[in-house]
Design an enzyme around this catalytic site. Structure first.
Site, PDB file in Angstrom:
ATOM      1  N   ASP A 238     -11.278  -2.653   8.084  1.00 41.28           N
ATOM      2  CA  ASP A 238     -10.739  -1.603   7.218  1.00 41.28           C
ATOM      3  C   ASP A 238     -11.686  -0.414   7.097  1.00 41.28           C
ATOM      4  O   ASP A 238     -11.263   0.746   7.149  1.00 41.28           O
ATOM      5  CB  ASP A 238     -10.443  -2.177   5.829  1.00 41.28           C
ATOM      6  CG  ASP A 238      -9.383  -3.278   5.878  1.00 41.28           C
ATOM      7  OD1 ASP A 238      -8.560  -3.244   6.808  1.00 41.28           O
ATOM      8  OD2 ASP A 238      -9.394  -4.154   4.998  1.00 41.28           O
TER       9      ASP A 238
ATOM     10  N   HIS B  30      -4.320  -9.441   0.055  1.00 45.89           N
ATOM     11  CA  HIS B  30      -5.086  -8.358   0.671  1.00 45.89           C
ATOM     12  C   HIS B  30      -4.260  -7.674   1.759  1.00 45.89           C
ATOM     13  O   HIS B  30      -4.152  -6.448   1.806  1.00 45.89           O
ATOM     14  CB  HIS B  30      -6.383  -8.941   1.253  1.00 45.89           C
ATOM     15  CG  HIS B  30      -7.214  -7.969   2.028  1.00 45.89           C
ATOM     16  ND1 HIS B  30      -8.414  -7.484   1.566  1.00 45.89           N
ATOM     17  CD2 HIS B  30      -7.039  -7.406   3.257  1.00 45.89           C
ATOM     18  CE1 HIS B  30      -8.925  -6.639   2.466  1.00 45.89           C
ATOM     19  NE2 HIS B  30      -8.114  -6.582   3.503  1.00 45.89           N
ATOM     20  N   GLU B  31      -3.644  -8.485   2.626  1.00 45.61           N
ATOM     21  CA  GLU B  31      -2.826  -7.938   3.712  1.00 45.61           C
ATOM     22  C   GLU B  31      -1.556  -7.282   3.187  1.00 45.61           C
ATOM     23  O   GLU B  31      -1.080  -6.287   3.746  1.00 45.61           O
ATOM     24  CB  GLU B  31      -2.469  -9.043   4.714  1.00 45.61           C
ATOM     25  CG  GLU B  31      -3.658  -9.575   5.502  1.00 45.61           C
ATOM     26  CD  GLU B  31      -4.358  -8.495   6.307  1.00 45.61           C
ATOM     27  OE1 GLU B  31      -3.661  -7.601   6.841  1.00 45.61           O
ATOM     28  OE2 GLU B  31      -5.604  -8.519   6.373  1.00 45.61           O
TER      29      GLU B  31
ATOM     30  N   HIS C 291      -2.167  -3.664   2.417  1.00 44.79           N
ATOM     31  CA  HIS C 291      -1.985  -2.801   3.593  1.00 44.79           C
ATOM     32  C   HIS C 291      -0.503  -2.584   3.880  1.00 44.79           C
ATOM     33  O   HIS C 291      -0.041  -1.459   4.103  1.00 44.79           O
ATOM     34  CB  HIS C 291      -2.620  -3.435   4.828  1.00 44.79           C
ATOM     35  CG  HIS C 291      -4.103  -3.568   4.778  1.00 44.79           C
ATOM     36  ND1 HIS C 291      -4.948  -2.500   4.549  1.00 44.79           N
ATOM     37  CD2 HIS C 291      -4.912  -4.652   4.951  1.00 44.79           C
ATOM     38  CE1 HIS C 291      -6.201  -2.919   4.585  1.00 44.79           C
ATOM     39  NE2 HIS C 291      -6.196  -4.211   4.824  1.00 44.79           N
TER      40      HIS C 291
END
Length: 367
Positions: free
Chosen positions: A170, A68-69, A72
């Site tokens: 987010d 997930h990170e 980004h």
């Protein structure tokens, strides 16, 4: 004491685990082991096997958090943003970025990239489970598919939760990007932070009135509220400091020490001059920098024999004279240091700027 430990590198980004993450691993494993099927392993015998499966599921879940990170971070790198690391904390994963792009479109895309990765992982796992679960009937494979279903469902929930408009999550960043199309960046941040605080208060209220009361919701509410308040303040500070040249707030009288000085002599020098860090100069040439933090690493009995040259940092972080105070603050935060040397065009030391100087500046501007 080192609080984070590197465990690997992905696409050039160091992956670290914070010591608080080591606390959450057994907690999540216990929760998974205690819950019944299909979202737990309390029915698995022997009990030790249930705990092992719960632990494996927990580790895989945080692998998904790292992905997930990375969503980004990958897009941030595409926009030229430098990523220091991704660290797993008690609350989840955090990407350490040099700065968030001011372009609303870029920030919105970067913010959505993480939940998008979670949705892709979750949808793919649930689809895999749906297609293949009926094909295998053995006990072992059923447990495997239970883990797949759990991870798929949690990733969908993780993606949805992160899209809540609760700044600095987010969804809150996407909201700020939307506001930034209609107002100044600092106003957009303040508005998004206010919405985030309202969500935090709502989550905290729900955590208190639910039966039984939910400590996790209260914990998340505190995190969101503090995060929104902190980012609101830091954004205001950054934008104000962008208007101030480094040369207007730096200390022009640079007090330096020689590399041949002993640490004992340096300690007495620090008491006399009242500064916590000094450039190390030899015949007008910059050799390094030494701080009180460095001195503390040497026990008092050894300070008579250890020299400044033995202890100083050779890779000195500097900033050009034409930079802004905001650039200096970002540089200090990015390198986790308390001061930077200001260098003139000819390479000579023009001054020194500390966090204290910047805080004094902010205090004066706010009065």
């Amino acid at each position: 004491m080192q609080n984070s430990f590197k465990i690997g590198t992905i696409i050039g980004i160091p992956i670290k685990i914070h010591i608080t993450f080591l606390l959450v691993l057994p907690v999540f494993a216990f929760i998974f082991a205690s819950n019944p099927a299909p979202f737990g392993f309390s029915d698995i015998q022997p009990v030790s096997l249930g705990y092992l499966l719960a632990f494996v599921t927990t580790v895989l879940l945080f692998v998904c958090v790292v992905l997930h990170e990375l969503g980004h971070s990958y897009l941030a790198q595409k926009y030229g943003v430098k990523i220091t690391d991704i660290t797993l904390f008690l609350i989840g994963g955090v990407s350490s970025m040099e700065e968030i792009p001011r372009d609303p479109s870029q920030e919105a895309k970067m913010a959505f990239a993480g939940p998008l990765v979670s949705f892709i992982i979750g949808t793919s796992l649930l689809l895999l489970n749906f297609v293949l679960a009926d094909t295998f009937a053995t006990f072992g494979n059923n447990v495997v598919f239970r883990i797949i279903q759990m991870l798929g469902s949690i990733n969908i929930v993780l993606g949805i939760f992160n899209l809540l408009p609760a700044f600095p999550m987010d969804g809150g960043r996407i909201l700020r990007a939307w506001f930034a199309r209609k107002m100044s960046y600092i106003q957009a941040t303040h508005t998004a932070a206010s919405v985030g605080k309202m969500f935090a208060l709502l989550l905290g209220f729900l955590g208190l009135v639910s039966s039984p009361w939910n400590p996790w919701l209260i914990f998340i509410a505190i995190f969101v509220y503090m995060g929104a308040s902190g980012e609101d303040r830091s954004t205001a500070v950054t934008i104000i400091l962008e208007k101030i040249p480094v040369k207007n707030v730096m200390s022009k009288e640079v007090i330096s020490v020689e590399p041949s000085m002993t640490i004992d002599e340096l300690t007495q020098f620090m008491f006399e001059k009242k500064h916590m860090g000094y450039p190390v100069m030899e015949r007008n040439t910059l050799k390094g920098i030494i701080t009180f933090t460095d001195v503390r690493r040497v026990i008092p009995l050894e300070r008579y024999s250890v020299l400044v040259s033995d202890l100083m940092t050779h890779n000195v972080v500097t900033i050009p004279l034409e930079a802004t105070a905001s650039d200096a603050l970002k540089l200090m935060s990015f390198n986790n240091i308390g001061r930077v040397l200001v260098i003139d065009e000819d390479g000579s030391v023009a001054g020194i700027l500390s966090r204290t100087d910047l805080m004094h500046t902010m205090t004066l501007l706010n009065e």
